[in-house]
Scaffold this motif. Structure first.
Motif, mmCIF file in Angstrom:
data_model
loop_
_atom_site.group_PDB
_atom_site.id
_atom_site.type_symbol
_atom_site.label_atom_id
_atom_site.label_comp_id
_atom_site.label_asym_id
_atom_site.label_seq_id
_atom_site.Cartn_x
_atom_site.Cartn_y
_atom_site.Cartn_z
ATOM 1 N N GLN A 194 -13.909 -6.488 -54.395
ATOM 2 C CA GLN A 194 -15.047 -5.628 -54.751
ATOM 3 C C GLN A 194 -14.719 -4.150 -54.582
ATOM 4 O O GLN A 194 -15.216 -3.305 -55.337
ATOM 5 C CB GLN A 194 -16.259 -5.999 -53.893
ATOM 6 C CG GLN A 194 -16.754 -7.427 -54.050
ATOM 7 C CD GLN A 194 -17.614 -7.618 -55.285
ATOM 8 O OE1 GLN A 194 -17.141 -7.448 -56.416
ATOM 9 N NE2 GLN A 194 -18.866 -7.966 -55.068
ATOM 10 N N GLU A 231 -24.428 -7.543 -57.606
ATOM 11 C CA GLU A 231 -25.166 -7.601 -56.336
ATOM 12 C C GLU A 231 -24.263 -7.937 -55.150
ATOM 13 O O GLU A 231 -24.378 -7.313 -54.095
ATOM 14 C CB GLU A 231 -26.305 -8.623 -56.437
ATOM 15 C CG GLU A 231 -27.357 -8.260 -57.477
ATOM 16 C CD GLU A 231 -28.495 -9.264 -57.509
ATOM 17 O OE1 GLU A 231 -28.532 -10.144 -56.612
ATOM 18 O OE2 GLU A 231 -29.340 -9.181 -58.418
ATOM 19 N N GLY A 232 -23.385 -8.922 -55.327
ATOM 20 C CA GLY A 232 -22.495 -9.316 -54.243
ATOM 21 C C GLY A 232 -23.221 -10.127 -53.180
ATOM 22 O O GLY A 232 -24.298 -10.683 -53.397
ATOM 23 N N THR A 233 -22.617 -10.183 -51.991
ATOM 24 C CA THR A 233 -23.159 -10.905 -50.851
ATOM 25 C C THR A 233 -23.242 -9.948 -49.665
ATOM 26 O O THR A 233 -22.656 -8.858 -49.696
ATOM 27 C CB THR A 233 -22.262 -12.108 -50.498
ATOM 28 O OG1 THR A 233 -20.952 -11.618 -50.151
ATOM 29 C CG2 THR A 233 -22.152 -13.065 -51.668
ATOM 30 N N PRO A 234 -23.942 -10.317 -48.593
ATOM 31 C CA PRO A 234 -23.983 -9.418 -47.422
ATOM 32 C C PRO A 234 -22.605 -9.113 -46.848
ATOM 33 O O PRO A 234 -22.383 -8.029 -46.303
ATOM 34 C CB PRO A 234 -24.849 -10.202 -46.415
ATOM 35 C CG PRO A 234 -25.702 -11.086 -47.259
ATOM 36 C CD PRO A 234 -24.870 -11.448 -48.444
ATOM 37 N N ARG A 237 -20.412 -6.865 -50.613
ATOM 38 C CA ARG A 237 -21.456 -6.314 -51.476
ATOM 39 C C ARG A 237 -20.880 -5.785 -52.789
ATOM 40 O O ARG A 237 -19.716 -5.376 -52.850
ATOM 41 C CB ARG A 237 -22.202 -5.204 -50.739
ATOM 42 C CG ARG A 237 -23.082 -5.767 -49.634
ATOM 43 C CD ARG A 237 -23.628 -4.712 -48.735
ATOM 44 N NE ARG A 237 -24.556 -5.284 -47.744
ATOM 45 C CZ ARG A 237 -25.036 -4.648 -46.714
ATOM 46 N NH1 ARG A 237 -24.684 -3.401 -46.504
ATOM 47 N NH2 ARG A 237 -25.861 -5.236 -45.884
ATOM 48 N N TYR A 241 -25.200 -2.046 -54.474
ATOM 49 C CA TYR A 241 -25.306 -1.491 -53.119
ATOM 50 C C TYR A 241 -24.279 -0.375 -52.911
ATOM 51 O O TYR A 241 -24.584 0.671 -52.329
ATOM 52 C CB TYR A 241 -25.100 -2.602 -52.092
ATOM 53 C CG TYR A 241 -25.261 -2.137 -50.670
ATOM 54 C CD1 TYR A 241 -26.512 -2.091 -50.074
ATOM 55 C CD2 TYR A 241 -24.166 -1.717 -49.925
ATOM 56 C CE1 TYR A 241 -26.668 -1.662 -48.773
ATOM 57 C CE2 TYR A 241 -24.307 -1.282 -48.633
ATOM 58 C CZ TYR A 241 -25.561 -1.253 -48.055
ATOM 59 O OH TYR A 241 -25.711 -0.810 -46.767
ATOM 60 N N ARG A 242 -23.051 -0.601 -53.346
ATOM 61 C CA ARG A 242 -22.007 0.409 -53.140
ATOM 62 C C ARG A 242 -22.323 1.695 -53.904
ATOM 63 O O ARG A 242 -22.010 2.802 -53.440
ATOM 64 C CB ARG A 242 -20.652 -0.144 -53.577
ATOM 65 C CG ARG A 242 -20.161 -1.293 -52.708
ATOM 66 C CD ARG A 242 -18.860 -1.875 -53.251
ATOM 67 N NE ARG A 242 -18.469 -3.064 -52.520
ATOM 68 C CZ ARG A 242 -17.677 -3.054 -51.444
ATOM 69 N NH1 ARG A 242 -17.199 -1.908 -51.001
ATOM 70 N NH2 ARG A 242 -17.363 -4.186 -50.847
ATOM 71 N N THR A 312 -29.246 3.398 -46.886
ATOM 72 C CA THR A 312 -28.726 2.149 -47.420
ATOM 73 C C THR A 312 -29.504 0.935 -46.911
ATOM 74 O O THR A 312 -29.602 -0.079 -47.616
ATOM 75 C CB THR A 312 -27.246 2.016 -47.035
ATOM 76 O OG1 THR A 312 -27.116 2.189 -45.620
ATOM 77 C CG2 THR A 312 -26.411 3.071 -47.737
ATOM 78 N N TRP A 316 -30.962 -2.069 -49.237
ATOM 79 C CA TRP A 316 -30.609 -3.479 -49.082
ATOM 80 C C TRP A 316 -31.851 -4.343 -48.937
ATOM 81 O O TRP A 316 -31.904 -5.465 -49.478
ATOM 82 C CB TRP A 316 -29.693 -3.642 -47.874
ATOM 83 C CG TRP A 316 -29.165 -5.029 -47.706
ATOM 84 C CD1 TRP A 316 -29.388 -5.875 -46.665
ATOM 85 C CD2 TRP A 316 -28.327 -5.746 -48.617
ATOM 86 N NE1 TRP A 316 -28.736 -7.065 -46.861
ATOM 87 C CE2 TRP A 316 -28.078 -7.021 -48.050
ATOM 88 C CE3 TRP A 316 -27.777 -5.442 -49.854
ATOM 89 C CZ2 TRP A 316 -27.296 -7.976 -48.686
ATOM 90 C CZ3 TRP A 316 -26.992 -6.402 -50.491
ATOM 91 C CH2 TRP A 316 -26.755 -7.640 -49.907
ATOM 92 N N LYS A 320 -32.802 -7.314 -51.555
ATOM 93 C CA LYS A 320 -33.023 -8.690 -51.108
ATOM 94 C C LYS A 320 -34.396 -9.199 -51.528
ATOM 95 O O LYS A 320 -34.535 -10.341 -51.997
ATOM 96 C CB LYS A 320 -32.867 -8.767 -49.587
ATOM 97 C CG LYS A 320 -31.438 -8.690 -49.097
ATOM 98 C CD LYS A 320 -31.310 -9.176 -47.659
ATOM 99 C CE LYS A 320 -32.106 -8.327 -46.710
ATOM 100 N NZ LYS A 320 -31.903 -8.751 -45.294
#
Length: 570
Positions: A194, A231-234, A237, A241-242, A312, A316, A320
């Protein structure tokens, strides 16, 4: 006097020191009288000690404390004197004129540096935008996912080859063992993480802080990693988010020059209906949302929730909450398949603290639904209906891409809610980036080739240079003020015309009044002449009557008198 008091207290302490262990004796009255005479000029503290402490043995600790305090006071006075002398010397030797001149020189140098910074900053932005435009307003990145464990177990092989010396080309092995080559702005291999994806995405993302509209969307069949990329994962990401994390970082760096405000909206296009994903109470029936043409020429959705974000963590939480209510379902291609197009909009308001210039720009982060054909995923019922709407909107997107690439006069944006929403991003003055997600599995060869061909057509679009988006809210306010001023000018002109007409009427009436006054004066003059003539006639009549007999004259006199009394006054 204080020194004398301290000496006497020391003497008293010395004389009582050897007898501290003995039982103290009461002082004689003569000793008390002498002590009082010695301390007549001291404060009431020493008198209070002698009065309340008749036993001299108990007064020794108090006297010692008084001696210590007196010593400290003397030391403090000496330090104060020394510090006062030092301050006086420092004040006398401080170069005030030189310091003032230095401050003026520094302020002048600061102004020069500020001008140079503004010049270099504008030049950097110009060169950076030229680089982006040379690479193409719509840039296309291709990302290939790795083979999953089930595919490896089933013995599937990869049909995608990468050139180690080229990071923008790939080849797809067709069923007849021939290879078809595709070229994009950048190609991500299965081992790229990512961070590597966002490193290539970051340059175009920062343009939104400079006032440019930006759109990033992911396209591909179900199961190729579109949602993972966006979106990615926790733990890992994605771009969404980035991107916001980078925007917050840059806004903090530019805090002394620019002030930014960030707002986030999240919606989905499900079965050609717009749903707000940030509505707090989702149990209530959702209100109907429609796309309207904004005053700035962009597409707006009145009633859409727009949340202000400060960091941020806020972002997030919003992502979510929006992902939880997004429409997903199980299909033959993916257990949790996205059944709608998810659009995340970031609105950025910027204000230059030096020259006061304001900008308002939008960043669209779009996760499209799967582009596979209906027959391949084998769905029915509600899932079939969803797939039909998804394919219809993606077909409309293909028609728009084809019309833009061929530069036709009419672009069918309104054939779908998705293309209507992305109208300003696809064909306007916007910087657009497309991720085409592909699968290396041989079973997905047909879908992979369709996605790559579509991405090649998108890369050929030339929509012209991007344009900086100024904040037109102030401009609209000034326009309204100008229109109001024009209206007021018209009303003022009408009032002035009415005033002129009234003044003309007034002058005409004044002229009539003057004429009437002149007539009145003429009549008064005539009346005066008639009076004079009548007086002359009466005097003559009286004179003639006086010559006649008295009886007759008395009758004559009575007759004119009665006539004059009956005559009305002039």
């Amino acid at each position: 006097m204080e020194d004398r008091t301290v000496e006497m207290l020391l003497e008293n302490c010395d004389c009582f020191a050897p007898n501290r262990d003995l039982k103290p004796s009461s002082p004689s009255p003569s000793e008390q009288i002498e002590g009082n005479s010695d301390f007549t000029d001291e404060n009431s503290l020493s008198n209070g000690i002698q009065e309340t402490s008749p036993d001299q043995g108990h007064t020794l600790p108090i006297l010692q404390k008084i001696i210590d305090l007196s010593t400290k006071v003397q030391n403090l006075k000496k330090e104060h004197t020394v510090l006062s002398d030092q301050v006086k010397l420092t004040t006398d030797s401080f170069p005030v004129p030189q310091v003032l001149n230095t401050v003026q020189l520094l302020s002048t140098e600061y102004e020069l540096l500020k001008k140079k910074y503004l010049k270099e900053s504008s030049e950097r932005k110009r060169l950076y935008n030229e680089v982006i435009e040379l690479k193409g307003n719509i840039r296309v990145f291709c990302r290939c996912r790795p083979l999953n464990q089930n595919e490896i177990t089933n013995g599937s092989s990869s049909i995608v080859d990468f050139d180690s010396s080229q990071d923008n080309e790939l080849q797809v092995i067709c069923s007849d063992s021939s290879k078809k080559q595709f070229k994009f702005d950048h190609v991500f291999r299965p081992e790229d993480n990512q961070e590597a994806v966002f490193a290539q995405t970051k340059p175009i993302v920062t343009s939104v802080l400079d006032g440019y509209n930006v759109c990033i969307f992911a396209y591909g069949q179900t199961g190729t990693g579109k949602t993972f990329t966006m979106e990615g994962t926790p733990e890992n990401r994605g771009v969404n988010y980035r991107t916001l994390e980078e925007l917050f970082r840059i806004s903090e760096e530019k805090g002394g020059v620019m002030r930014y405000e960030l707002f986030v909206s999240m919606l989905e296009v499900y079965n050609e209906k717009i749903r707000d994903l940030l509505v707090e109470n989702s149990n209530q029936p959702a209100k109907k949302l429609e796309i309207k043409q904004g005053a700035e020429g962009t597409q707006e959705v009145p009633g859409l929730v727009e949340a202000r974000v400060y960091g941020t963590e806020d972002v997030w939480e919003l992502l979510k909450s929006g992902s939880r209510v997004r429409s997903v379902g199980s299909t033959n291609a993916n257990e949790l398949s996205s059944r709608s197009h998810c659009l995340l909009r970031v609105s950025v308001k910027g204000e230059n603290l030096i020259n006061g210039q304001k900008t308002r720009s939008h960043l669209w982060l779009v996760d499209l639904a799967g582009s596979e054909r209906v027959g391949r995923i084998e769905v029915e019922g509600e899932r079939l209906k969803e797939s039909q709407f998804i394919n219809k909107s993606l077909s409309a997107l293909g028609d728009v891409i084809y019309a833009l690439a061929s530069k036709t006069a009419h672009i069918p944006y309104r054939n779908s809610k998705l293309t209507h929403m992305l109208q300003s991003s696809l064909g306007g003055d916007c910087k657009t980036l497309m991720f085409v997600q592909i699968s290396p599995n041989a079973a997905d060869q047909g879908e992979t080739l369709c996605s790559l061909n579509f991405a090649s057509r998108v890369r050929g679009i030339e929509s012209g240079p991007a344009r900086k988006q100024a904040d037109l809210s102030e401009l609209f306010k000034y326009k309204q003020m100008a229109e109001k001023l024009k209206h007021d000018e018209k009303e003022t002109k009408k009032l002035q015309d009415n005033l002129q007409s009234m003044q003309l009427k007034l002058s005409a009436r004044e002229h009539i009044c003057r004429n009437l006054q002149e007539k009145v004066r003429d009549l008064e003059n005539q009346l005066a002449e008639e009076r004079k003539t009548r007086l002359k006639q009466e005097t003559r009549a009286f004179a003639a009557a006086s010559a006649q007999p008295s009886g007759f004259s008395s009758l004559k006199q009575a007759a004119p008198k009665s006539r004059t009394e009956k005559r009305p006054p002039l």
